[in-house]
Design a protein around this motif. Structure first.
Motif, PDB file in Angstrom:
ATOM      1  N   VAL A  14       0.837  -1.297   0.015  1.00 38.82           N
ATOM      2  CA  VAL A  14       0.415  -0.201  -0.354  1.00 38.82           C
ATOM      3  C   VAL A  14       0.486   0.998  -0.283  1.00 38.82           C
ATOM      4  CG1 VAL A  14      -1.714  -1.242   1.545  1.00 38.82           C
ATOM      5  CG2 VAL A  14       0.289   0.247   2.362  1.00 38.82           C
ATOM      6  N   PRO A  15       0.399   2.286  -0.042  1.00 36.73           N
ATOM      7  CA  PRO A  15       1.235   3.406  -0.275  1.00 36.73           C
ATOM      8  C   PRO A  15       1.550   4.056   0.422  1.00 36.73           C
ATOM      9  CG  PRO A  15      -0.807   4.197  -1.206  1.00 36.73           C
ATOM     10  CD  PRO A  15      -1.137   2.733  -0.636  1.00 36.73           C
ATOM     11  N   ALA A  16       2.989   4.570   1.150  1.00 33.08           N
ATOM     12  CA  ALA A  16       3.675   4.938   2.094  1.00 33.08           C
ATOM     13  C   ALA A  16       2.736   5.985   3.046  1.00 33.08           C
ATOM     14  CB  ALA A  16       5.015   6.064   2.306  1.00 33.08           C
ATOM     15  N   GLN A  17       2.265   6.013   4.777  1.00 31.00           N
ATOM     16  CA  GLN A  17       1.308   6.734   5.691  1.00 31.00           C
ATOM     17  C   GLN A  17       2.085   7.266   6.908  1.00 31.00           C
ATOM     18  OE1 GLN A  17      -1.316   2.982   5.875  1.00 31.00           O
ATOM     19  NE2 GLN A  17      -2.532   3.400   4.402  1.00 31.00           N
ATOM     20  N   GLU A  26      12.449  15.499   0.186  1.00 31.42           N
ATOM     21  CA  GLU A  26      12.032  14.395   0.005  1.00 31.42           C
ATOM     22  C   GLU A  26      10.869  13.326   0.543  1.00 31.42           C
ATOM     23  OE1 GLU A  26      15.339  12.264  -3.266  1.00 31.42           O
ATOM     24  OE2 GLU A  26      15.945  12.675  -1.518  1.00 31.42           O
ATOM     25  N   SER A  27       9.950  13.151  -0.059  1.00 28.29           N
ATOM     26  CA  SER A  27       8.344  12.648   1.279  1.00 28.29           C
ATOM     27  C   SER A  27       8.877  10.442   1.035  1.00 28.29           C
ATOM     28  CB  SER A  27       7.756  12.605   0.476  1.00 28.29           C
ATOM     29  OG  SER A  27       6.769  12.490  -0.080  1.00 28.29           O
ATOM     30  N   GLU A  28       8.328  10.283   2.284  1.00 25.00           N
ATOM     31  CA  GLU A  28       9.286   8.138   2.234  1.00 25.00           C
ATOM     32  C   GLU A  28       8.337   8.070   0.917  1.00 25.00           C
ATOM     33  OE1 GLU A  28       8.435   4.975   4.917  1.00 25.00           O
ATOM     34  OE2 GLU A  28       5.715   6.701   5.056  1.00 25.00           O
ATOM     35  N   ALA A  29       7.232   8.558   0.710  1.00 25.13           N
ATOM     36  CA  ALA A  29       6.543   8.212  -0.800  1.00 25.13           C
ATOM     37  C   ALA A  29       7.479   8.394  -2.281  1.00 25.13           C
ATOM     38  CB  ALA A  29       5.172   9.267  -1.228  1.00 25.13           C
ATOM     39  N   ASP A  30       8.192   9.555  -2.576  1.00 29.22           N
ATOM     40  CA  ASP A  30       8.761   9.669  -3.203  1.00 29.22           C
ATOM     41  C   ASP A  30      10.003   8.785  -3.089  1.00 29.22           C
ATOM     42  OD1 ASP A  30       7.645  12.451  -3.834  1.00 29.22           O
ATOM     43  OD2 ASP A  30       9.377  13.380  -2.358  1.00 29.22           O
ATOM     44  N   TRP A  31      10.137   8.229  -2.216  1.00 31.62           N
ATOM     45  CA  TRP A  31      11.332   7.234  -1.970  1.00 31.62           C
ATOM     46  C   TRP A  31      10.790   5.959  -2.783  1.00 31.62           C
ATOM     47  CZ3 TRP A  31      16.390   7.284  -2.455  1.00 31.62           C
ATOM     48  CH2 TRP A  31      17.365   8.135  -1.392  1.00 31.62           C
ATOM     49  N   ARG A  46       7.082  -4.655  -3.904  1.00 32.37           N
ATOM     50  CA  ARG A  46       5.975  -5.451  -3.730  1.00 32.37           C
ATOM     51  C   ARG A  46       5.931  -6.731  -3.789  1.00 32.37           C
ATOM     52  NH1 ARG A  46       1.626  -1.553  -4.419  1.00 32.37           N
ATOM     53  NH2 ARG A  46       2.284   0.616  -4.547  1.00 32.37           N
ATOM     54  N   HIS A  47       6.192  -6.998  -4.597  1.00 30.67           N
ATOM     55  CA  HIS A  47       5.877  -8.808  -5.637  1.00 30.67           C
ATOM     56  C   HIS A  47       6.826 -10.039  -4.841  1.00 30.67           C
ATOM     57  CE1 HIS A  47       2.417  -6.299  -7.019  1.00 30.67           C
ATOM     58  NE2 HIS A  47       3.004  -5.834  -7.648  1.00 30.67           N
ATOM     59  N   SER A  48       7.902 -10.109  -3.621  1.00 30.96           N
ATOM     60  CA  SER A  48       8.161 -10.805  -3.308  1.00 30.96           C
ATOM     61  C   SER A  48       7.508 -12.404  -3.144  1.00 30.96           C
ATOM     62  CB  SER A  48       9.557 -10.884  -2.261  1.00 30.96           C
ATOM     63  OG  SER A  48       8.562 -10.937  -0.677  1.00 30.96           O
ATOM     64  N   ALA A  49       8.015 -13.378  -3.571  1.00 29.31           N
ATOM     65  CA  ALA A  49       7.520 -14.483  -3.112  1.00 29.31           C
ATOM     66  C   ALA A  49       6.994 -14.789  -1.549  1.00 29.31           C
ATOM     67  CB  ALA A  49       8.622 -15.628  -3.348  1.00 29.31           C
ATOM     68  N   MET A  50       8.132 -14.155  -0.701  1.00 27.81           N
ATOM     69  CA  MET A  50       8.026 -14.152   1.246  1.00 27.81           C
ATOM     70  C   MET A  50       5.582 -13.380   0.584  1.00 27.81           C
ATOM     71  SD  MET A  50       9.551 -12.492   4.079  1.00 27.81           S
ATOM     72  CE  MET A  50       9.402 -11.369   4.049  1.00 27.81           C
ATOM     73  N   THR A  51       5.648 -12.074   0.490  1.00 24.51           N
ATOM     74  CA  THR A  51       4.964 -10.978   0.441  1.00 24.51           C
ATOM     75  C   THR A  51       3.929 -12.247   0.329  1.00 24.51           C
ATOM     76  OG1 THR A  51       5.855  -9.436   0.307  1.00 24.51           O
ATOM     77  CG2 THR A  51       3.233  -8.902  -0.180  1.00 24.51           C
ATOM     78  N   GLU A  52       3.692 -12.685  -1.482  1.00 21.65           N
ATOM     79  CA  GLU A  52       2.768 -13.262  -1.688  1.00 21.65           C
ATOM     80  C   GLU A  52       2.380 -14.527  -1.038  1.00 21.65           C
ATOM     81  OE1 GLU A  52       3.966 -14.557  -6.368  1.00 21.65           O
ATOM     82  OE2 GLU A  52       3.881 -11.829  -5.792  1.00 21.65           O
ATOM     83  N   ALA A  53       3.176 -14.975  -0.399  1.00 16.30           N
ATOM     84  CA  ALA A  53       2.474 -16.153   0.645  1.00 16.30           C
ATOM     85  C   ALA A  53       2.019 -15.912   1.491  1.00 16.30           C
ATOM     86  CB  ALA A  53       4.537 -17.140   1.090  1.00 16.30           C
TER      87      ALA A  53
END
Length: 434
Positions: A14-17, A26-31, A46-53
């Motif tokens: 999700v976007p930086a919050q 520079e904001s966290e969202a910029d980085w 966003r799409h590592s195998a660990m995150t998807e698991a």
């Protein structure tokens, strides 16, 4: 309290919050956008195998290595440790394949370099898809400070005075660099070589800077690497953890015997040599990346979000002022100083169990049986010992000649809300033990 734990976690899907100090260039969202879209391996954020698991809601298979398999069998208990995962059993992912369970490259590295340990395979069956929120230990400073202030009465007046004096001495040593870094975070540009040399000198006064320095370079290597090894891991959905292991052991003599990032402080010329020896193409951009990224992360992790990075100064400020303006930094300094006190081994569970209880409560309320190191989703994942809505099974395992793991015998052990025994690295100043 809950807001502090939420602030210390990152969900990269999700976007930086996070709330941020004012005046940052520079904001966290910029980085986040830069790291995801302008680096070869940024898509893995966003799409590592660990995150998807985690998001799948399916059973997870994790690797834990231990030297104490007999003690676990005898006691029928698994204790968790403190560290980057706060109070979880340290593991790395396993991927189920027809040939067996394939270790993540981090786990494969650990088994290669620690042949005396025994691999355990742990199956975690969650009750639902797991929120991919990772705990970022760089953001724990305010929690460290609050915990210390809550239990300050457990220390003698002389011990509290010793602690205050050590923190102030460290701030005096590093104050010029800390101020320069905040100005850089606000848009001022210091030459990269001068910045790196100032940073190197400042680590002695504020050891937390060694951790920040190392994590910035680890991020740089993992996201920018383009070697065949890194590409192979990326195809499996993994960031290349071997890069930062090589960095640490090359930068600090005897790091293999004592992994202590308070000793990580390469000067500019050494930094370039270290990176070029790991991946020559990444050498030219390393120092400037550290200048920009470390300045931003220092402001983000050190300052209270209500502060203005362009106006805070560490030089000449009193400790009460800095506890309010920079609770993250003061907390990190206190956390790393207090453990060297003679009596801390007796007080360890008072301070660390307090944080563990809060972390477990947060993870349970957020549906997190398996917290991970959220600096990046790089493969350091743990087991919450008191999650009430998942089942956990443990097996001893054997590794075949192709590197796959095969469970052999179930280990009858319960996860318990107990912390492993207290330990702190021997204090070293300028590479010399006291």
């Amino acid at each position: 309290m809950r807001d502090e734990w939420e602030h210390a976690h990152t969900d990269y899907t999700v976007p930086a919050q996070r709330q941020m100090p004012a005046s940052l260039a520079e904001s966290e969202a910029d980085w986040r956008h830069h790291l995801e879209h302008s680096t070869p391996n940024g898509w893995l954020i966003r799409h590592s195998a660990m995150t998807e698991a985690l998001l799948s809601g399916q059973p997870l298979y994790l690797l834990h290595t231990t030297k104490n398999i007999d003690a676990i069998r005898t006691s029928r208990q698994l204790h968790v440790s403190t560290g980057c995962l706060v109070a979880a059993l340290y593991c790395s992912p396993l991927t189920s394949q027809p040939q067996g369970l394939r270790p993540h490259n981090l786990g494969a590295y650990l088994m290669e370099t620690k042949p005396s340990t025994k691999p355990l395979v742990i199956e975690v069956t969650p009750d639902a898809p797991i929120q991919p929120k990772g705990i970022d230990y760089l953001h724990l400073g305010a929690i460290h400070l609050r915990t210390y202030l809550r239990y300050q009465s457990f220390l003698t007046p002389a011990e509290n005075e010793q602690l205050d004096r050590a923190v102030l001495t460290g701030l005096r040593t590093a104050g010029a660099f800390l101020d320069a870094a905040l100005r850089n975070a606000a848009g001022h540009t210091t030459s990269a070589p001068a910045f790196i040399d100032m940073l190197s000198d400042a680590v002695a006064g504020v050891p937390f800077l060694g951790y920040l320095y190392f994590e910035v370079l680890s991020e740089y290597l993992m996201l920018h690497s383009a070697t065949p090894e890194t590409k192979n891991y990326a195809q499996a959905g993994e960031l290349n953890n071997r890069l930062y292991k090589r960095l640490a052991f090359a930068a600090v003599d005897s790091m293999g015997q004592l992994f202590d990032l308070a000793r990580f402080n390469p000067r500019h010329h050494q930094l370039l040599q270290l990176i070029e020896n790991i991946e020559p193409a990444l050498g030219p951009g390393a120092a400037e990346y550290v200048r920009r990224r470390l300045s931003h992360l220092l402001a983000q992790t050190a300052l209270h979000p209500s502060q203005d990075a362009a106006s805070v100064t560490f030089r000449g400020a009193d400790l009460n002022t800095l506890q309010n303006a920079a609770p993250g930094l003061i907390g990190q300094m206190v956390f790393r100083e207090i453990r060297y006190m003679d009596r801390y081994r007796h007080l360890y569970h008072c301070f660390e169990k307090s944080k563990a209880l809060e972390a477990w409560d947060y993870w349970n309320s957020e549906g997190i049986p398996t917290p991970f190191n959220g600096i990046l989703p790089k493969g350091e994942i743990g087991i919450n010992p008191v999650y009430p809505r998942s089942s956990v099974k443990v097996w001893a395992a054997e590794q075949d000649e192709k590197g796959y793991l095969h469970p052999t015998q179930e280990v009858l052990a319960d996860f318990t809300p107990h912390l492993a025994s207290w330990w702190a690295p021997p204090r070293q100043r300028n590479g010399v033990s006291p």
